[in-house]
Design an enzyme around this catalytic site. Structure first.
Site, PDB file in Angstrom:
ATOM      1  N   CYS A 190       0.831  -1.204   0.000  1.00 17.68           N
ATOM      2  CA  CYS A 190       0.000   0.000   0.000  1.00 17.68           C
ATOM      3  C   CYS A 190       0.866   1.255   0.000  1.00 17.68           C
ATOM      4  O   CYS A 190       1.306   1.704   1.064  1.00 17.68           O
ATOM      5  CB  CYS A 190      -0.912   0.012   1.223  1.00 17.68           C
ATOM      6  SG  CYS A 190      -1.829  -1.505   1.460  1.00 17.68           S
ATOM      7  N   GLU A 223       3.780   0.359 -10.586  1.00 16.50           N
ATOM      8  CA  GLU A 223       5.194   0.182 -10.226  1.00 16.50           C
ATOM      9  C   GLU A 223       6.066   1.267 -10.839  1.00 16.50           C
ATOM     10  O   GLU A 223       7.180   1.013 -11.244  1.00 16.50           O
ATOM     11  CB  GLU A 223       5.718  -1.175 -10.723  1.00 16.50           C
ATOM     12  CG  GLU A 223       5.262  -2.370  -9.968  1.00 16.50           C
ATOM     13  CD  GLU A 223       5.950  -2.512  -8.629  1.00 16.50           C
ATOM     14  OE1 GLU A 223       5.232  -2.329  -7.650  1.00 16.50           O
ATOM     15  OE2 GLU A 223       7.146  -2.798  -8.561  1.00 16.50           O
TER      16      GLU A 223
END
Lengths: 262, 379
Positions: free
Chosen positions: B123, B362
């Site tokens: 998270c 990412e």
């Protein structure tokens, strides 16, 4: 219990097969090898029997080329304990292979309680190694088995016959069984299994070590060829009603004389 | 210099590919259309050792190298990029514990993941900050014998199924990256509110949600490193996880290439197969170039990490190149399939939708370029 599994390494089913230069076999240079799919059922069955009989060992045996040992590595990654590889050319005949397998099992120093094979190899489809091996070892044997139960020294197997009917056999161990699709669902090798397989023992023998000589060859391959290319299909035009009677007659005639199917 | 995979790596690849062909491809389209979470695939993958590749042997892991992991990752993503995002999610969430946790924390948090198929979520992103990761607004307050965590996280993979969350938060948002800290939070802690499942363009089987932490009490011993150590841990995590995420792109690219080759050989236009037309040949050659280059970059980024060397720039290079290539390759695959490619009856449009996400999560492709440019030009 000492369980042996005989495995063969065959070209991947998607391989485009080509005869080699002198026609004695197929070109093996760029082939991706896999374990014969029917042998995967044999390996799985061996692992199931091992799990049900504490202290058992599973030894996989293969006769063939050594450039790639995919089939044995896969079997050990699935859970087999050790492997024996008998180095030989990949186009050995069934009799020599069976004799080599017997020699390897004899030489292992373990007395076999159960020997499992796939019912056939998907490359040459000979369907005879398990039976020849059983004859040589003077052991009872059943092929094309789809069910297996064990009660002490007694083994009950189901054998599939034409039309899907089943025959049920009772045998005493030691015996040789050849597995068919449907007997089990082969497990995947796990990543830890693959890593452990690296450290499992693989014994390498020559044909000489297991007592096989050139004189044992019963079949010598000499002229591998691709099947003739299929000719293109014939098309008939009967869109015009006036031609239809004639075209139908022509097609029926060709089905009789050329295709010889009616 | 040796480009060959080891015999074991080849076997891992073959086995994972077999898994992906039998357990993933047959379900990929249905799971995409119904947004079905691939829980059975994850459980089976866990049994085979595909999940939690980052956990070291000491804590019950399989001791895979990063090169092993990207090799397996490519094969699994070949089956479905969305499913593999959910399979790989644990690696992203657990790597912070591997790189930043104490011995006691590693034993306490990692080992249970090797004993049963637990899931964890990473998270970091919040509604108000994505690329600007240091602008975290979620706060963590020291209450003496425990921490209190408050804030909201966004686009959290596997959130609806996770047993654990690794949450990035700040001791003081004004401190920017110097205030960032990482804590491990159980789904059972009081005050966690999981949002509804997001509707996405692609990777629909993967579960993506927001999470709200309403004054969640977190034990002191659940902070990784210490207060303000989180940024370093996050950056180290990305060095490890970017090659993995890149392998998702590579698997999708290879699949799109294989499907394009197959279709180009069988589909005829102007009386000859598409593959006889130079326009199509060039598209396929371009795909192959990008697949090969992606693979080498990913392997190099993973190999550097395995050698214990700094791989940040090459990991960003691999991520940007593999993700952008995957987008291009899957778009071209749809083009080669033509009208059929645009139809959900054929598998390529899903690849194109799934690919887009890899340019975003990412670190977007732009953030990767920022990382690369900083390294090349100096700060």
């Amino acid at each position: 219990m000492n369980i042996f599994v005989c495995v063969k390494q065959v070209p991947d089913t998607e391989t485009k097969v080509q005869p080699n230069g002198d026609g004695t076999f197929i070109e093996t240079n760029s082939i991706k090898w896999i374990m014969n799919p029917y042998d995967e059922f044999a390996v799985e069955q061996a692992l199931l029997v091992k799990a049900a009989n504490a202290g058992s060992t599973v030894t996989v045996v293969r006769v063939g080329g050594v450039k790639d040992t995919e089939a044995l590595r896969t079997a050990m990654a699935m859970g087999a304990d050790e492997a024996i590889l008998v180095e030989a050319e990949d186009n050995l005949d069934s009799y020599s292979i069976a004799k080599a397998l017997k020699g390897a099992i004899d030489k292992s120093g373990k007395s076999a309680d159960l020997i499992l094979c796939g019912k056939q190899a998907i490359d040459d489809d000979c369907l005879q190694v398990p039976q020849i091996l059983a004859t040589m070892m003077e052991l009872p044997s059943v092929s094309v088995i789809v069910g297996f139960e064990q009660d002490g020294d007694k083994v009950t197997v189901k054998r599939e016959i034409e039309g899907g009917a089943l025959e049920i056999y009772e045998l005493n161990k030691p015996c040789i069984l050849a597995t068919n699709k449907g007997i089990n669902t082969p497990r995947y090798a796990s990543l830890p299994g693959i890593m452990k397989a690296k450290r499992k023992p693989m014994q390498q023998l020559s044909l000489g070590d297991v007592g096989v000589t050139a004189d044992d060859r019963r079949v010598v391959y000499s002229d591998f060829q691709l099947p003739p290319e299929k000719p293109a299909g014939k098309k008939f035009d009967a869109m015009d009603e006036a031609d239809q009677q004639k075209v139908v007659e022509e097609v029926v005639g060709l089905l009789r004389t050329e295709a010889k199917v009616i | 210099m040796n480009f060959a995979l080891t015999a074991e790596q080849i076997e891992m690849y073959n086995m994972a590919k077999k898994f992906s062909e039998k357990e993933m491809i047959p379900y990929a389209s249905e799971f995409d259309q119904n947004s079905t979470f691939p829980i059975n695939q994850i459980k089976k993958a866990w049994e085979l050792g595909f999940v939690n590749t980052c956990i070291p042997v000491e804590y019950g892991g399989n001791g895979l190298s990063l090169v092993d992991a990207v090799t397996v990752g490519e094969a699994l993503s070949y089956g479905c990029m969305g499913m593999h995002t959910s399979i790989m999610c644990n690696d992203l969430a657990l790597t912070p514990i591997v790189v930043g946790g104490s011995e006691e924390q590693k034993e306490r948090f990692l080992r249970p993941f090797t004993e049963s198929p637990l899931l964890a979520s990473f998270c970091l992103t919040e509604p108000g900050n994505g690329s600007d990761a240091a602008g975290i607004q979620t706060t963590i307050k020291d209450k003496g014998d425990h921490w209190v965590l408050s804030g909201e996280k966004m686009w959290i993979t596997n959130a609806g199924h996770a047993d654990w969350f690794v949450v990035y938060c700040s001791i003081d948002p004004k401190l920017k990256h110097k205030g960032i800290s990482a804590v491990v939070v159980s789904k059972d802690f009081e005050g966690i509110e999981i949002g509804k499942k997001e509707h996405k363009l692609g990777q629909n089987c993967s579960d993506t949600r927001s999470i709200r932490f309403n004054n969640v009490k977190v034990p002191k011993e659940n902070m990784l490193g210490g207060p303000g150590e989180g940024w370093k841990i996050a950056m180290k995590t990305l060095d490890h996880s970017r090659p993995l995420v890149s392998s998702i792109a590579l698997g999708g690219s290879q699949r799109a290439l294989d499907l394009s080759v197959e279709y180009a050989k069988e589909r005829k236009q102007f009386s000859v197969p598409l593959s006889k037309h130079q326009a199509i040949q060039f598209m396929i050659a371009e795909m192959k170039m990008k697949v090969e280059a992606s693979r080498l970059l990913i392997q190099k980024a993973a190999w550097l990490a395995d050698q214990g060397e700094q791989n940040t720039t090459i990991a960003s290079t691999a991520k940007a190149f593999a993700a952008d290539s995957c987008m291009q390759i899957t778009t071209d695959a749809v083009q080669i399939y033509g009208g059929y490619g645009y139809s959900k009856e054929y598998p390529v449009e899903k690849l194109m939708r799934d690919a887009k996400l890899i340019q975003i999560y990412e670190g977007t492709s732009q953030i990767q370029r920022l990382v690369i440019a900083r390294e090349v030009l100096g700060k």
